[in-house]
Design a protein around this motif. Structure first.
Motif, PDB file in Angstrom:
ATOM      1  N   LEU A  29     -14.369   9.063 -16.598  1.00  0.00           N
ATOM      2  CA  LEU A  29     -14.237   7.970 -17.557  1.00  0.00           C
ATOM      3  C   LEU A  29     -13.007   8.176 -18.433  1.00  0.00           C
ATOM      4  O   LEU A  29     -12.159   7.287 -18.560  1.00  0.00           O
ATOM      5  N   GLY A  30     -12.900   9.367 -19.039  1.00  0.00           N
ATOM      6  CA  GLY A  30     -11.742   9.647 -19.873  1.00  0.00           C
ATOM      7  C   GLY A  30     -10.448   9.626 -19.082  1.00  0.00           C
ATOM      8  O   GLY A  30      -9.422   9.121 -19.544  1.00  0.00           O
ATOM      9  N   GLY A  75     -18.335  11.421 -16.820  1.00  0.00           N
ATOM     10  CA  GLY A  75     -17.733  11.524 -18.151  1.00  0.00           C
ATOM     11  C   GLY A  75     -16.276  11.922 -18.062  1.00  0.00           C
ATOM     12  O   GLY A  75     -15.410  11.359 -18.740  1.00  0.00           O
ATOM     13  N   TYR A  76     -15.998  12.904 -17.220  1.00  0.00           N
ATOM     14  CA  TYR A  76     -14.613  13.325 -17.004  1.00  0.00           C
ATOM     15  C   TYR A  76     -13.802  12.184 -16.393  1.00  0.00           C
ATOM     16  O   TYR A  76     -12.676  11.893 -16.836  1.00  0.00           O
ATOM     17  N   TRP A 127     -18.265   2.312 -16.540  1.00  0.00           N
ATOM     18  CA  TRP A 127     -19.586   2.272 -17.176  1.00  0.00           C
ATOM     19  C   TRP A 127     -20.619   1.653 -16.244  1.00  0.00           C
ATOM     20  O   TRP A 127     -21.745   2.146 -16.135  1.00  0.00           O
ATOM     21  N   ARG A 150     -16.331  16.671 -21.843  1.00  0.00           N
ATOM     22  CA  ARG A 150     -15.807  16.355 -20.505  1.00  0.00           C
ATOM     23  C   ARG A 150     -14.956  15.082 -20.553  1.00  0.00           C
ATOM     24  O   ARG A 150     -13.940  14.979 -19.863  1.00  0.00           O
ATOM     25  N   ILE A 151     -15.384  14.108 -21.366  1.00  0.00           N
ATOM     26  CA  ILE A 151     -14.582  12.897 -21.531  1.00  0.00           C
ATOM     27  C   ILE A 151     -13.229  13.244 -22.144  1.00  0.00           C
ATOM     28  O   ILE A 151     -12.173  12.773 -21.693  1.00  0.00           O
ATOM     29  N   TRP A 182     -23.288  12.204 -14.928  1.00  0.00           N
ATOM     30  CA  TRP A 182     -22.486  11.996 -16.132  1.00  0.00           C
ATOM     31  C   TRP A 182     -21.511  13.139 -16.356  1.00  0.00           C
ATOM     32  O   TRP A 182     -20.438  12.951 -16.927  1.00  0.00           O
TER      33      TRP A 182
END
Length: 535
Positions: free
Chosen positions: A68-69, A65-66, A226, A117-118, A61
């Motif tokens: 994802l954004g 997470g990074y 996701w 991070r996102i 994650w």
């Protein structure tokens, strides 16, 4: 309406200021910050896991997470750069990236770290396509390959220094320092940008924002990422994984259908009629799957299984990252002469050989063998990234420079997310399948089903779950069995990565040989001309 194009810069006494090479220097420092962050985080993952008590899924994650954004916002950010100006978008990205990096370093839990991070990924999405858009608009087509080469060399230098600097920072100050380092680097990037970049000017100021397209694409990419994030822990057949993939597919199809309707679509689908753009995009995905997926696990091999320190791990990766810095300028000059097809194909073949060598790793693999494999990877990947990037961005009309740059970056980031998820699934499945047999061969009782699923997370990080109070002989046997299971997964994962690179090499043969030139049909059909720039 006629799209506004970047005006040719007049000759000034300021030297680098407002010049193409000044643009290259300014944007390189910003993207170097992102490259530095990526390689440092890879080395810091084990320290983050130990400090925050994170599992393998939670460590993924930190990466996902990074991504994802970044992935969700990239295309929209590219459109914003075309619409409102790449300089303005780039500066906002630099400032936001630095502030979010500091917030990550101050995080005291995994959830907090992942949230920032996102956010860091969102600002990275503003920075990256804007930087490439500035590069595309700053150089004429006949010099663009050389610019990409020098640019890649600077990024390669940051990538090369990242593991070493990360190892020193983690070993000396802790994992937080690898994010704090973005503050001084970002300050330099901001100062150089304010000084060197020419005034803000949009390349497609008359276009409108395609709000329905933005929503549809964002939902589709979010659902896809996701699913890739949840699959390693929930399982590929779990409802959350299948449901997310279904949403990504349905909404993705709706997005493609919608993009045929508006006068100013978010992504002009006609771009992909050019084989250089369409094939280059697929190659970027496959390359990122191989690179990011393998890099995620090679650190666990070096630190977990082989017992190297973070600094030693950085030094071991130096032949790969250093070779990328050395080869990129050469690749740029070759691109200007022969176009992107030949260097991209050659790079994919060399990379496939290097990745295949890594698929043969054992616990006794000599350091020299590792260095040769990393040299081949660095040499090949620099050719691939320079060539495929030039194929995508150089073939796109000027008015869509930001969108084309965003497509290239989205392909890399989604490929990276796909790589860690898919190769992670291969690792986990192989470990679960082979660990009981390894235990039996060592004369140890086989772990139960629940115990096996718990242990595989530790084993996938190159570790071993030694029972409390175990004798030295038992501890050694458990460690050896765990390492052998880990290596089985590693070999399968790297073998798949090598196969993807080989397939990409065949695909690259069908790309066009050159890049868009001034006055070409592609530019004229877009209602804009290539920039007249004196370099």
């Amino acid at each position: 309406m006629t799209a506004q194009t970047t005006a040719p810069p007049s000759k000034r006494a300021g030297g680098l200021r407002n010049s193409p090479w000044g643009t290259l220097v300014a944007i390189a420092f910003g993207v170097m910050m992102v490259a530095l962050d990526g390689t440092i985080v890879a080395v810091a993952n084990p320290a983050i896991g130990a400090s925050l008590g994170a599992s393998l899924a939670e460590l993924q994650w930190v990466t996902h997470g990074y991504l994802l954004g970044l992935a969700v916002f990239l295309i929209t950010a590219g459109k914003l750069g075309d619409r409102f100006g790449h300089r303005r978008t780039y500066l906002v990205g630099v400032v936001g990236f630095v502030l979010s990096s500091v917030a990550i370093a101050l995080s005291f839990g995994v959830i907090m770290l992942v949230v920032f991070r996102i956010l860091q990924g969102v600002f990275g999405a503003l920075l990256l396509p804007a930087a490439m858009g500035l590069l595309r608009s700053g150089f004429p087509p006949e010099k663009l390959g050389r610019a990409f080469g020098v640019f890649g060399s600077l990024i390669g230098a940051a990538t090369a220094g990242g593991p070493i600097l990360g190892g020193v920072l983690v070993g000396t100050f802790g994992w937080e320092a690898v994010f704090f380092i973005n503050a001084p680097v970002g300050a330099i990037a901001l100062g150089l940008s304010l000084w060197l970049l020419r005034p803000n000017q949009a390349t497609d100021p008359d276009s409108r924002m395609d709000v329905p397209g933005i929503i549809l694409l964002s939902v589709a990419i979010f659902a896809l990422v996701w699913a890739l994030v949840e699959a390693p822990t929930a399982g590929w057949g779990a409802p959350v994984t299948l449901g997310s993939l279904a949403v990504a597919l349905v909404v993705g199809v709706l997005f493609v259908l919608w993009e045929r309707r508006p006068r100013h679509p978010l992504i002009p689908l006609a771009l992909f009629a050019n084989p250089s753009i369409s094939i280059g995009t697929v190659i970027m995905v496959f390359m990122a799957v191989s690179l990011m997926g393998s890099l995620f696990f090679i650190t666990f091999y070096l630190q977990g299984a082989r017992g190297m320190s973070p600094a030693q791990t950085g030094l071991q990766l130096l032949p790969m990252t250093g070779m990328m810095a050395i080869t990129s300028p050469i690749a740029g000059r070759v691109l200007d002469r022969v176009g992107p097809r030949i260097p991209t194909t050659a790079g994919l073949v060399v990379s496939a050989v290097g990745m295949f060598m890594l698929s043969r790793l054992t616990m006794e693999t000599p350091v020299v063998y590792l260095s040769v494999a990393f040299i081949l990877l660095g040499m090949g990947l620099s050719l691939v990234m320079t060539g495929a990037t030039a194929a995508i961005i150089g073939a796109a009309p000027m008015r869509f420079a930001g969108v084309a740059s965003a497509v290239q970056q989205a392909a890399m980031q989604l490929g990276g997310s796909l790589g860690t998820a898919v190769l992670g699934a291969v690792m986990s499945a192989t470990i679960i399948a082979t660990l009981p047999g390894r235990f039996a061969d060592a004369g140890l009782p086989a772990p139960g089903t629940d115990e096996l699923r718990t242990d595989q997370s530790t084993v996938a990080q190159g570790g071993a779950v030694v029972p409390e109070g175990a004798t030295p002989d038992v501890a050694a046997a458990v460690t050896e069995a765990s390492n052998l299971a880990f290596l089985s997964g590693l070999q399968w994962a790297f073998g798949i990565a090598a196969a993807l690179l080989a397939v990409s090499a065949v695909m690259s043969l069908f790309m066009r040989g050159g890049m868009t030139g001034a006055g070409s049909e592609d530019e004229e059909s877009a209602g804009t001309a290539a920039p007249a720039v004196h370099v």
